[in-house]
Structures are given as structure tokens and as C-alpha cells.
Write a protein that holds these residues in place. Sequence first.
Motif, short mmCIF file in Angstrom:
data_model
loop_
_atom_site.label_atom_id
_atom_site.label_comp_id
_atom_site.label_asym_id
_atom_site.label_seq_id
_atom_site.Cartn_x
_atom_site.Cartn_y
_atom_site.Cartn_z
N SER A 268 0.84 -1.21 0.00
CA SER A 268 0.00 0.00 0.00
C SER A 268 0.88 1.25 0.00
N ARG A 269 2.00 1.20 0.71
CA ARG A 269 2.88 2.38 0.75
C ARG A 269 3.63 2.57 -0.55
N MET A 270 3.92 1.49 -1.24
CA MET A 270 4.53 1.63 -2.56
C MET A 270 3.60 2.42 -3.48
N ALA A 271 2.32 2.13 -3.42
CA ALA A 271 1.34 2.88 -4.21
C ALA A 271 1.28 4.33 -3.78
N ILE A 272 1.35 4.55 -2.48
CA ILE A 272 1.28 5.91 -1.95
C ILE A 272 2.43 6.77 -2.46
N MET A 273 3.61 6.19 -2.63
CA MET A 273 4.74 6.94 -3.17
C MET A 273 4.44 7.49 -4.57
N ARG A 274 3.65 6.75 -5.35
CA ARG A 274 3.29 7.22 -6.69
C ARG A 274 2.47 8.50 -6.61
N SER A 275 1.67 8.65 -5.54
CA SER A 275 0.86 9.86 -5.41
C SER A 275 1.74 11.07 -5.09
N VAL A 276 2.82 10.86 -4.33
CA VAL A 276 3.75 11.96 -4.03
C VAL A 276 4.48 12.37 -5.30
N GLU A 277 4.92 11.39 -6.07
CA GLU A 277 5.60 11.69 -7.33
C GLU A 277 4.67 12.38 -8.33
N GLY A 278 3.40 11.94 -8.33
CA GLY A 278 2.47 12.41 -9.36
C GLY A 278 1.58 13.57 -8.96
N GLY A 279 1.46 13.85 -7.66
CA GLY A 279 0.66 14.98 -7.22
C GLY A 279 -0.83 14.75 -7.19
N PHE A 280 -1.25 13.52 -6.90
CA PHE A 280 -2.68 13.21 -6.82
C PHE A 280 -2.96 12.34 -5.60
N ILE B 57 -11.67 12.64 0.28
CA ILE B 57 -10.40 13.01 -0.34
C ILE B 57 -10.63 14.21 -1.24
N ASP B 58 -9.69 15.13 -1.30
CA ASP B 58 -9.82 16.30 -2.16
C ASP B 58 -9.67 15.92 -3.63
N ILE B 59 -10.50 16.51 -4.47
CA ILE B 59 -10.37 16.34 -5.92
C ILE B 59 -9.45 17.44 -6.41
N GLN B 60 -8.17 17.13 -6.50
CA GLN B 60 -7.20 18.19 -6.78
C GLN B 60 -5.89 17.59 -7.29
N HIS B 61 -5.30 18.27 -8.28
CA HIS B 61 -3.99 17.85 -8.79
C HIS B 61 -2.94 18.88 -8.39
N HIS B 62 -1.75 18.40 -8.02
CA HIS B 62 -0.64 19.26 -7.64
C HIS B 62 0.53 18.97 -8.57
N SER B 63 0.97 19.97 -9.27
CA SER B 63 2.08 19.80 -10.20
C SER B 63 3.36 19.46 -9.44
N THR B 64 4.15 18.54 -9.99
CA THR B 64 5.43 18.17 -9.37
C THR B 64 6.55 18.25 -10.40
N LEU B 65 7.75 18.48 -9.90
CA LEU B 65 8.91 18.52 -10.78
C LEU B 65 9.15 17.15 -11.41
N TYR B 66 8.88 16.09 -10.65
CA TYR B 66 9.08 14.75 -11.20
C TYR B 66 8.17 14.51 -12.39
N ASN B 67 6.93 14.99 -12.33
CA ASN B 67 6.04 14.86 -13.48
C ASN B 67 6.62 15.54 -14.72
N GLN B 68 7.22 16.71 -14.51
CA GLN B 68 7.71 17.49 -15.64
C GLN B 68 9.04 16.98 -16.18
N TRP B 69 9.95 16.62 -15.30
CA TRP B 69 11.31 16.28 -15.71
C TRP B 69 11.61 14.79 -15.68
N GLY B 70 10.72 13.99 -15.10
CA GLY B 70 10.92 12.55 -15.09
C GLY B 70 12.14 12.12 -14.30
N ASP B 71 12.93 11.22 -14.88
CA ASP B 71 14.03 10.59 -14.14
C ASP B 71 15.34 11.37 -14.23
#
Length: 483
Positions: free
Chosen positions: A395-407, A445-459
Motif C-alpha cells: 500500500s505504501r509503494m502505491a502511496i509513493m506514486r501519489s507523491v511523485e504524481g501529485g494526486f 479526499i480532495d479532488i485536486q492535482h498538484h504539479s510536481t517537478l518529477y512529473n515534468q522532468w521525469g528521471d
Amino acid sequence: MSDLKPVSKALLAGGALFAGICWYLSFSLSAHLWWPLWVAPIPIVYFSLRLTGKWAFLLAFAGYLIGRLSWVPYLLSIMPLPLVLLFTLLLPLIFALQVAAARKLMLTYSHWSTVFAFPVLVTTVEYICFLTTRDGTAGSIAYTQCNFLPVVQVASLTGIQGITFLATFIPAAIALIIYRYQQKQLIGTLCFVTMGVFVAAMVWGIVRLNQTPPAAKSLQVGMATIDERAYHKEYPTGEDKDLYLANLYLARVGTLVKQGAEVVVLPEKMFTVRDNRRPGFIQQLKDTAMAHQVSIVACVSQQKGDYYENRAWVIGKEGTLLADYQKVYLFEGEVLDSVKPGKEPGLFLWKGAPQGVAICKDMDFQQYIRRYGRAACNVLFVPAWDFEQDGWMHSRMAIMRSVEGGFGIVRNARQGRLTINDYCGRVLYEANGDNGAPVMLTGSIDIQHHSTLYNQWGDWFSILNALASLACLVLLVIARLVK
């Protein structure tokens, strides 16, 4: 090599044991402790600087092997013994090689910047594994830090590789500082850089955790699992079993709606749908959605001739099929069971905003889930099925994707955890279904997207580490040639 007295065998054994216990606790699927990972490498790196290359390698291998034993009972439950032995021995071997290489660089060049060798090598090897193995990011040590929320925020900049880097850089720096101080060498710059990196990461994490996001609409969600024993009862035919299981799940929809749920998320592989019965089951879901005026995310195993598809249907409250998503990343058992993977992310519009659906193992692959973040996904709905012992970790592995992706993520796992988390990785609501008992959970849960640097620049950070690793290898070759 050193002006210090030789290290006693008892002290070396104690250091390896101490490090091993710390790693054992960090990697444990039940302890959930983040801090031992930051302590474990200190004695290993420090003693490696005072030993020959062979003894440094053996010390690192022994300590890390003790830590990796933490996963053996879990691995034995999901894979054959030869693979368990290979996995358990291979990781300490790789780690020992990394320690030996970092030791050589730190002793040969004696510059403060060599402190980056160890974290750069560890981060690069992880990244290569992410790109080349069937398990994606599953082996990353970054997931041990999920309860250390300030550090977790680094993933929004670098992906989880930044967490791996931090958790290996700080202990390596402490070990080198102690060694150089004892050798009466200058440590001012090294201390300044170490503190600077750590403080910068902490400040970013604290600021992100405490920022006030723009006002957003909240979504009430509900999740339910049934008693796992229902899957093992005797039925006259397979079709009777599928219908029985479907009715058990759909009976819980009404209860969740009474608790305020606007969307109900059900777990992975609720039942099997023969291709000719697909329209009937979809209609049953549509009728339930319209009757309760609720949206439903239902995940089934769909049989199509001699193969299967793992599909998640998103049904709107008006009875419309908003998404028919096919799982993209399969675990080994599904491949052996003739399950075919999909190709595209499950994006759809709900209340005029982009939302997404993914299934279980999809969440182990950060490059894939980044596609949801780049599409400005607000909430990702994730049906899943865990292996009882790994419910917290997966479950925490999935949660990390939300931090990277901003959702935010709403994840419902059979024999695992039901979780609702925000874009910072904060677990807002959680229920434990590891033992297969029926569980229900509701929350907002809030319906909201937060832009992240990882989304924009990737790896970008991983690529930077890979380039630095190449530089390390070149320096190692040079050191060997001039020896």
C-alpha cells in the motif's frame, strides 16, 4: 592505509551484527521503522575505510545478508526456494561490491566529494533494476521511509530515487567524517555539504507538508472487501460462484452509500467473468449504480477464450461505462495463468476533472504511473490484491506514486490494506484486511492535482546519478592503472 590501530575481530563482528539488525528492522514487513536504515551503513562504511578491500567486502556482505533475512518467510510464501536463495544472496553481493567500490574511491582520492560515491552507486543500481526487472521499483529501500513524511516529499522532485540517495548519503557522510577526523584530516567542507543536503531536504519536506493548497471539492469514497473464505466454498458451477460473489460485493454498495459514499471502490479480481456473460454483469453494476446514485469501480478477471484479462470497470451513477481499463503490469503468477496485459493508462473524466484507474502491480512502475500525473489526474482509484504479509508495504509503494504524481489515491486490496491518502503521502483513512476478513472503509479526499517537478522532468535525478556512476567507474579504472 591508516594511522589508526587495527580493528579487533570482536568489534568488526559487533558492527556487522548491529548493522544487520538495523537493516532487518528496516526491511521488516511488520515493523515499519524508518530510522534504522539511516544508522545501518555507518559502521559498515566506517570499518571498510580501516580494512583491506577483501575484509570490507566480507563485512558488508555479512551485515546486509542479516538484514535481507527479514524477507525470507515472505519470499518463501510467493516463490520457490531456489529463487528465494538467489534473491537473498544477490542483494548482499551487489551491496558489498558497492561498498568496496566506494571505499576504494574514498581512500584513493581523499577528496570530500568522494562521499557521494556510495549513494550514487546504490541509487544507480536501483534505477537500472527499475528499468529492467519485472518487479519495477518493488526492491527499493526508499519504501522503508514511508512513515518519514518530510523525506517522502523529496519524491515529488526526484522520484523515490532521491530518497534512496538521501538514506545512503547521510550515513556514508557520517562514517567518512568520523574516519577523517580520527585521521586528523580536514572535515569542514564535508560537514557543511552533509548538513546542507540534509537541511535542504528537510526544509522542502516541511514546507510542502504545511503549504495551504487551493480550495478543492472533496469526494466521499467507500471501499469493501468480503470474507475471503467465500472464494473457497463449493458451488454447483463456476457461473454460480461468480454470481454469488458479485452479489456479496454489490450488497455492500448500499451500506457504503448510507455512510455517504459517492464512489465505491471494490478490490481486484472480485470474480471471473466469461466473455459471453460480460454484458450481464456490466448491466448488473449499472443497475446498482443507478439505484443508489453512486459511481462504482469494479475489477474482474475476464475470460476470453484461452486467455484472461484483468479489467477494472468504472461505472458512473447515471449507468454509463466511464472506463474499461486493462491491467498493464502483471505479476509472474498472472503471466503463467495466461493473463494478457493492456497498454494504455485508465484515464477518464468525472465531474469534469481528469481521474484515473490502475490495478495493483501497475503501481510498482513509476514511469508508467507518471503518465497519470502528466495528464493532471486528480484522484487515482486502485483495486488491488496483496499477499497478506505485504499489505502495509504494498500500500505504501502505491502511496509513493501519489507523491511523485501529485494526486490522491483510493486503494482497496483483497488480503491487504484499504487506504485513502493525499498527494503528500499522508494516510487519511486506513483499514486492515490482511487476514482476509470482511472490511469496510469510508472517508473523504480532495479532488485536486498538484504539479510536481518529477512529473515534468521525469528521471532527471536518476540519469544524473547514472552519469556520476560512470565517472566513478572511470576513476576506479584510473586508480587501478596507476597502482
